[in-house]
Design a protein around this motif. Structure first.
Motif, PDB file in Angstrom:
ATOM      1  N   UNK A 180       0.831  -1.211   0.000  1.00 58.07           N
ATOM      2  CA  UNK A 180       0.000   0.000   0.000  1.00 58.07           C
ATOM      3  C   UNK A 180       0.863   1.257   0.000  1.00 58.07           C
ATOM      4  N   UNK A 181       1.870   1.269   0.835  1.00 56.45           N
ATOM      5  CA  UNK A 181       2.666   2.486   0.986  1.00 56.45           C
ATOM      6  C   UNK A 181       3.579   2.689  -0.233  1.00 56.45           C
ATOM      7  N   UNK A 182       4.042   1.605  -0.831  1.00 56.58           N
ATOM      8  CA  UNK A 182       4.834   1.749  -2.066  1.00 56.58           C
ATOM      9  C   UNK A 182       3.970   2.303  -3.189  1.00 56.58           C
ATOM     10  N   UNK A 183       2.736   1.839  -3.265  1.00 57.49           N
ATOM     11  CA  UNK A 183       1.823   2.346  -4.298  1.00 57.49           C
ATOM     12  C   UNK A 183       1.581   3.845  -4.096  1.00 57.49           C
ATOM     13  N   UNK A 184       1.392   4.246  -2.842  1.00 60.11           N
ATOM     14  CA  UNK A 184       1.169   5.673  -2.554  1.00 60.11           C
ATOM     15  C   UNK A 184       2.410   6.495  -2.914  1.00 60.11           C
ATOM     16  N   UNK A 185       3.604   5.936  -2.659  1.00 54.81           N
ATOM     17  CA  UNK A 185       4.848   6.636  -3.011  1.00 54.81           C
ATOM     18  C   UNK A 185       4.994   6.716  -4.526  1.00 54.81           C
ATOM     19  N   UNK A 186       4.659   5.628  -5.220  1.00 55.28           N
ATOM     20  CA  UNK A 186       4.798   5.608  -6.686  1.00 55.28           C
ATOM     21  C   UNK A 186       3.826   6.589  -7.350  1.00 55.28           C
ATOM     22  N   UNK A 187       2.700   6.856  -6.663  1.00 52.83           N
ATOM     23  CA  UNK A 187       1.755   7.859  -7.185  1.00 52.83           C
ATOM     24  C   UNK A 187       2.173   9.279  -6.802  1.00 52.83           C
ATOM     25  N   UNK A 188       3.266   9.405  -6.058  1.00 47.03           N
ATOM     26  CA  UNK A 188       3.758  10.716  -5.679  1.00 47.03           C
ATOM     27  C   UNK A 188       3.001  11.350  -4.521  1.00 47.03           C
ATOM     28  N   UNK A 189       2.233  10.547  -3.791  1.00 49.12           N
ATOM     29  CA  UNK A 189       1.435  11.109  -2.682  1.00 49.12           C
ATOM     30  C   UNK A 189       2.228  11.212  -1.387  1.00 49.12           C
ATOM     31  N   UNK A 190       3.232  10.340  -1.222  1.00 50.42           N
ATOM     32  CA  UNK A 190       4.046  10.354  -0.001  1.00 50.42           C
ATOM     33  C   UNK A 190       5.511  10.100  -0.360  1.00 50.42           C
ATOM     34  N   UNK A 191       6.415  10.445   0.557  1.00 51.17           N
ATOM     35  CA  UNK A 191       7.829  10.066   0.422  1.00 51.17           C
ATOM     36  C   UNK A 191       8.066   8.850   1.307  1.00 51.17           C
ATOM     37  N   UNK A 192       8.608   7.795   0.698  1.00 50.58           N
ATOM     38  CA  UNK A 192       8.761   6.511   1.392  1.00 50.58           C
ATOM     39  C   UNK A 192       9.980   6.516   2.314  1.00 50.58           C
ATOM     40  N   UNK A 193       9.767   6.168   3.593  1.00 51.37           N
ATOM     41  CA  UNK A 193      10.866   6.155   4.569  1.00 51.37           C
ATOM     42  C   UNK A 193      11.171   4.749   5.068  1.00 51.37           C
ATOM     43  N   UNK A 194      10.655   3.733   4.389  1.00 47.96           N
ATOM     44  CA  UNK A 194      11.069   2.360   4.704  1.00 47.96           C
ATOM     45  C   UNK A 194      12.512   2.158   4.230  1.00 47.96           C
ATOM     46  N   UNK A 195      13.084   0.972   4.556  1.00 43.63           N
ATOM     47  CA  UNK A 195      14.491   0.746   4.187  1.00 43.63           C
ATOM     48  C   UNK A 195      14.664   0.501   2.689  1.00 43.63           C
ATOM     49  N   UNK A 196      13.572   0.489   1.922  1.00 40.38           N
ATOM     50  CA  UNK A 196      13.691   0.552   0.463  1.00 40.38           C
ATOM     51  C   UNK A 196      14.353   1.878   0.077  1.00 40.38           C
ATOM     52  N   UNK A 197      14.170   2.892   0.893  1.00 41.27           N
ATOM     53  CA  UNK A 197      14.802   4.206   0.694  1.00 41.27           C
ATOM     54  C   UNK A 197      16.324   4.064   0.882  1.00 41.27           C
ATOM     55  N   UNK A 198      17.114   4.346  -0.161  1.00 36.76           N
ATOM     56  CA  UNK A 198      18.561   4.062  -0.085  1.00 36.76           C
ATOM     57  C   UNK A 198      19.278   4.800   1.043  1.00 36.76           C
ATOM     58  N   UNK A 199      18.770   5.955   1.478  1.00 33.40           N
ATOM     59  CA  UNK A 199      19.436   6.713   2.547  1.00 33.40           C
ATOM     60  C   UNK A 199      19.269   6.064   3.911  1.00 33.40           C
ATOM     61  N   UNK A 200      18.202   5.270   4.083  1.00 37.15           N
ATOM     62  CA  UNK A 200      18.057   4.487   5.318  1.00 37.15           C
ATOM     63  C   UNK A 200      19.228   3.498   5.434  1.00 37.15           C
ATOM     64  N   UNK A 201      19.537   2.846   4.319  1.00 37.48           N
ATOM     65  CA  UNK A 201      20.630   1.866   4.305  1.00 37.48           C
ATOM     66  C   UNK A 201      21.953   2.550   4.674  1.00 37.48           C
ATOM     67  N   UNK A 202      22.169   3.757   4.135  1.00 39.82           N
ATOM     68  CA  UNK A 202      23.417   4.479   4.439  1.00 39.82           C
ATOM     69  C   UNK A 202      23.569   4.687   5.944  1.00 39.82           C
ATOM     70  N   UNK A 203      22.509   5.092   6.616  1.00 36.57           N
ATOM     71  CA  UNK A 203      22.589   5.318   8.068  1.00 36.57           C
ATOM     72  C   UNK A 203      22.824   4.023   8.836  1.00 36.57           C
ATOM     73  N   UNK A 204      22.173   2.962   8.391  1.00 33.60           N
ATOM     74  CA  UNK A 204      22.286   1.690   9.123  1.00 33.60           C
ATOM     75  C   UNK A 204      23.660   1.038   8.964  1.00 33.60           C
ATOM     76  N   UNK A 205      24.422   1.465   7.947  1.00 33.81           N
ATOM     77  CA  UNK A 205      25.794   0.975   7.812  1.00 33.81           C
ATOM     78  C   UNK A 205      26.626   1.301   9.051  1.00 33.81           C
TER      79      UNK A 205
END
Ligand code: F0G
Length: 398
Positions: A180-205
């Motif tokens: 659901x949230x990926x679909x909302x992000x793909x429609x441009x309604x929200x910015x996705x902050x799950x770890x699919x977001x590459x910057x989340x991965x950078x911090x978790x390194x």
């Protein structure tokens, strides 16, 4: 300059893009300039931002709640539990909202704010929701979090509510929420902050960078951690690769990703030689990792292959036994975190980890996240009610 790179087709996007996936479908990775890696100075700054050069060298106006700098703890009873002399615990429960998610969130929310994001969103088994709620509040941005109605620990849900997130209870599981949230992000309604977001991965390194730095850049033989959506598995492999490229270490620890038996599609794929991901209907008492279709599967496979790593599953009974040990040793952690110790103990028993090897287990979330689990796992230690002095002295002498 950093860029976003597709590991599948090689496409390159500007680092300022808010895309998280490539047009070909693969999740994007952040790729840093090699010259940046050779200019690192880790003695300036603190926490996640000590590693700015390896995380987001161009970062400015950072949204931070002082995340990272978590302790590496040694515990005699837990070393005995696992059958290892050199075993320590990186306790990520000591982060601002009580889980490792804060490391990725400080980086990704800072990026989202700079990019002019209007509404932040995530699906979550609880900890991501709590963390996003806090960082969105600190950034003065609104956020929406989706969490399974039936399997989200109250500690986490109440954090999201307290920090002002618009909290949506899903009549479905995490995997349904992720769609659901990926679909909302793909429609441009929200910015996705799950770890699919590459910057989340950078911090978790930075979990790995801190482990290495705290050990004087002498890598442990093993890093053992719980695995659900596979963001950490992706991040840890990337961190080790970059630490080696930067000349900080000369050998790679082996990664051991531990899943709950009822939510183990990654472990099953590992057994089949990583032929493909076959999603499952997930069920486990470790609700943080109750995930059947992990989003970072492809990049987690790369991490395991590059480190000669292993993936295994432990059942809820083994997780509960490890949690009993972690809690009664004074460290304390939520159930999913304790899958790491259960996994380490199993790998020692089956001979994969040698008794003389050094290992670090990552404890991903705080004990107080899941109070119901504490009462269930420690039922034999239920409190005793007394009404007066006689009953108290009877209890004390029994
Ligand atoms: N441990 C805890 C306490 C977690 O909350 C999570 C993930 C994991 C381990 C697994 O990490 O997803 O990187 O493999 N929690 C996510 C959430 C899914 O929504 O809070 P992973």
């Amino acid at each position: 300059m950093s860029v976003l790179r597709c590991p599948g087709c090689g496409a390159e996007l500007d680092a300022d893009s808010t895309a998280y996936a490539c047009a070909c479908g693969e999740l994007l990775d952040v790729e840093h300039d090699a010259a940046e890696l050779s200019r690192v100075n880790f003695e300036k700054g603190s926490g996640v931002w000590r590693f700015r050069a390896l995380v987001d060298p161009a970062a400015r106006e950072v949204v931070s709640l002082a995340e990272g700098d978590t302790p590496l703890l040694y515990s005699e009873p837990l070393a005995r539990f696992a059958g290892l002399d050199d075993l320590s615990f990186k306790h990520e429960g000591r982060n601002p909202t009580g889980s490792f998610k804060d490391r990725g969130m400080t980086v990704a929310v800072s990026r989202a704010k700079l990019a002019g994001a209007k509404l932040l969103a995530c699906a979550s088994t609880g900890n991501t929701a709590a963390s996003l709620a806090a960082y969105a509040a600190a950034a003065e941005l609104p956020c929406v979090v989706l969490a399974p109605e039936k399997a989200t620990a109250l500690g986490k849900l109440s954090q999201a509510i307290a920090h002002g997130a618009r909290t949506v209870l899903l009549r479905g599981d995490f995997d349904a929420g992720m769609k659901l949230v990926r679909a909302a992000a793909d429609e441009g309604r929200v910015t996705l902050l799950n770890s699919a977001n590459p910057w989340r991965i950078e911090g978790q390194k930075t979990i790995v960078f801190e482990i290495l730095r705290e050990r004087g850049w002498d890598p442990p033989d093993w890093i053992v951690f719980p695995a659900g959506n596979l963001g950490n598995c992706a991040a840890f492999g990337k961190a080790l690769h970059e630490a080696r490229d930067a000349g900080l270490i000369d050998r790679l620890p082996r990664l051991a990703a531990v899943q709950a038996a009822g939510a183990a599609p990654f472990a099953a794929a590992f057994e089949r030689g990583f032929d493909e991901l076959r999603p499952v209907q997930a069920e486990t008492m470790a609700t943080a990792i109750r995930i059947g279709a992990p989003v970072s599967y492809a990049r987690a496979v790369r991490s395991i292959r590059a480190t000669n790593g292993v993936v295994l599953a432990v059942d809820d009974e083994a997780i509960a036994a490890a949690k009993r040990a972690v809690d009664t040793a004074g460290l304390g952690a939520e159930p999913a975190s304790c899958a790491s110790l259960a996994g380490a103990a199993r790998l020692v028993t089956d001979g994969t980890i040698e008794r003389g090897a050094s290992a670090v287990c990552v404890l991903t979330g705080h004990l107080l996240k899941d109070a119901d689990a504490n009462l269930a796992v420690h039922a034999e230690n239920a409190p005793i009610a007394v009404t007066g002095a006689d009953e108290l002295s009877a209890m004390l002498s029994s």
